[in-house]
Design an enzyme around this catalytic site. Structure first.
Site, PDB file in Angstrom:
ATOM      1  N   THR A   7       0.816  -1.216   0.000  1.00 38.51           N
ATOM      2  CA  THR A   7       0.000   0.000   0.000  1.00 38.51           C
ATOM      3  C   THR A   7       0.846   1.262   0.000  1.00 38.51           C
ATOM      4  O   THR A   7       0.489   2.261  -0.629  1.00 38.51           O
ATOM      5  CB  THR A   7      -0.937  -0.001   1.223  1.00 38.51           C
ATOM      6  OG1 THR A   7      -1.824  -1.116   1.123  1.00 38.51           O
ATOM      7  CG2 THR A   7      -1.757   1.272   1.297  1.00 38.51           C
ATOM      8  N   SER A  52       1.221  -7.431  -0.805  1.00 39.05           N
ATOM      9  CA  SER A  52       1.817  -8.313   0.200  1.00 39.05           C
ATOM     10  C   SER A  52       1.276  -9.743   0.203  1.00 39.05           C
ATOM     11  O   SER A  52       2.007 -10.665   0.575  1.00 39.05           O
ATOM     12  CB  SER A  52       1.694  -7.704   1.602  1.00 39.05           C
ATOM     13  OG  SER A  52       0.354  -7.459   1.951  1.00 39.05           O
ATOM     14  N   THR A  84       1.240  -4.233   4.454  1.00 37.38           N
ATOM     15  CA  THR A  84       1.055  -4.565   5.867  1.00 37.38           C
ATOM     16  C   THR A  84       0.326  -5.892   6.098  1.00 37.38           C
ATOM     17  O   THR A  84       0.359  -6.410   7.206  1.00 37.38           O
ATOM     18  CB  THR A  84       0.273  -3.448   6.578  1.00 37.38           C
ATOM     19  OG1 THR A  84      -1.006  -3.290   5.943  1.00 37.38           O
ATOM     20  CG2 THR A  84       1.040  -2.142   6.533  1.00 37.38           C
ATOM     21  N   ASP A  85      -0.323  -6.440   5.071  1.00 38.07           N
ATOM     22  CA  ASP A  85      -1.113  -7.654   5.292  1.00 38.07           C
ATOM     23  C   ASP A  85      -0.277  -8.807   5.825  1.00 38.07           C
ATOM     24  O   ASP A  85      -0.774  -9.628   6.609  1.00 38.07           O
ATOM     25  CB  ASP A  85      -1.798  -8.089   3.995  1.00 38.07           C
ATOM     26  CG  ASP A  85      -3.032  -7.262   3.676  1.00 38.07           C
ATOM     27  OD1 ASP A  85      -3.425  -6.444   4.519  1.00 38.07           O
ATOM     28  OD2 ASP A  85      -3.600  -7.454   2.582  1.00 38.07           O
TER      29      ASP A  85
END
Length: 325
Positions: A7, A52, A84-85
């Site tokens: 992101t 991710s 960030t996932d």
């Protein structure tokens, strides 16, 4: 600074206006005018441009090799940007497979650059500050988000959209950015690095659920080299699953974690069929405080390196924060 996409690096790339990873490291740095105030000699490497969910163990092994090469060449700190996932898992992989004292700092963003008040520039600036700070040496891999520093072994993404999504449920942030400086509050107990093996490895993860009869578990387990069972509470499953889990634990490493998100797997509190004491007596391996996702990362690393049952059990004892007397 190595970039993987995510992101933090996304801009609109479809007819609908939905975002995809397109920005390079130079683009991310241009959004941080305050960087000129930080006394660092920064070099960049656009390693990947991936969402991710597409990061896998192969990508992470390659990244770890590049990081080790940069450290050997004299880098005083490493910053990695990604989505960030999966950062709670990738950070733990790096934490457990790269030795030495050089800080490895991972960061990302919850708001992409075209949204109002994107958090990526502030997170990246904070990550650079931490990587450049001598107090960060010896911490292993850490995740920096929203001016908080989280140890890789504890960090979890606890919200799908909030900019305060990252927490350390079994501990707390080990530090903060305060008035542009890194303030260290605590140091995690160090764990020795583990070898990165090259075996093709498939580790499954199963969550216990109400009324589960386990009918699907056997065909699923047949295609794995090891399993992580995310049990109820302190490490419990329905009694009907016990014979199959016993059988599987005789054939391959089966790790027992808790699905709750915080707290340890117990060892000797409950004694009914399917309790933690029953399952551990049947050969399942206690994950301690490691959540199921980090337990799966650790089991993958160990199996890929050819570790046997005793070595795997010992590694989880050393990594799960509960020392067995």
């Amino acid at each position: 600074m190595l970039t993987l996409g995510g992101t933090i690096a996304m801009t609109p790339g479809t007819e609908s206006g939905a975002v995809v990873p397109k920005l390079a490291a130079a683009d991310l740095l241009r959004a941080i005018p305050e960087l000129a105030e930080v006394n660092v000699d920064l070099t960049t490497h656009d390693f990947r441009r991936l969402p991710s969910p597409d990061i896998g163990f192969g990508v992470m092994a390659e990244l770890a090799t590049v990081i080790e090469r940069e450290i050997a060449a004299g880098a005083d700190g490493i910053v990695v940007t990604q989505g960030t996932d999966t950062i709670e898992e990738t950070s733990y992989f790096l934490d457990r497979t790269i030795g030495g004292d050089t800080p490895i700092v991972m960061t990302g963003a919850m708001r992409h650059p075209t949204q109002a008040s994107p958090d990526g520039p502030a997170n990246l600036l904070s990550a650079i500050r931490v990587a450049a700070d001598p107090n960060a040496r010896g911490l292993g891999c850490v995740v920096v988000m929203s001016d908080e520093i989280h140890a890789a072994r504890y960090v979890r993404k606890s919200h799908s959209t909030s900019t305060n999504a990252f927490t350390s449920p079994n501990a707390a942030p080990i530090g903060h950015i305060v008035e542009n400086e890194f303030v260290l509050l605590s140091r995690p107990r160090p764990c020795p690095p583990l070898p990165r093996g090259t075996r093709t490895t498939s580790i499954g993860m199963v969550h216990a659920a109400l009324g589960d009869d386990g009918s699907w578990l056997r065909p699923f387990a047949e295609h794995t080299d090891g399993l992580v069972i995310a049990g109820f509470g302190g490490g419990h499953v329905p009694s009907r699953l016990v014979p199959l889990l016993h059988e599987l634990a005789d054939a391959k490493p089966v790790v027992l974690a808790s699905r709750t998100g915080s707290g340890p797997v117990l060892r000797r509190t409950y004694g009914y069929p399917g309790s933690e004491q029953d399952l551990l007596s049947r050969g399942l391996i206690n994950a301690g405080f490691l959540d199921p996702f980090k337990a799966r990362v650790l089991l993958h690393v160990l199996v890929a390196a050819g570790a046997g049952r005793e070595e795997i059990t010992r590694a989880f004892q050393d990594s799960g924060e509960i020392q067995v007397s």
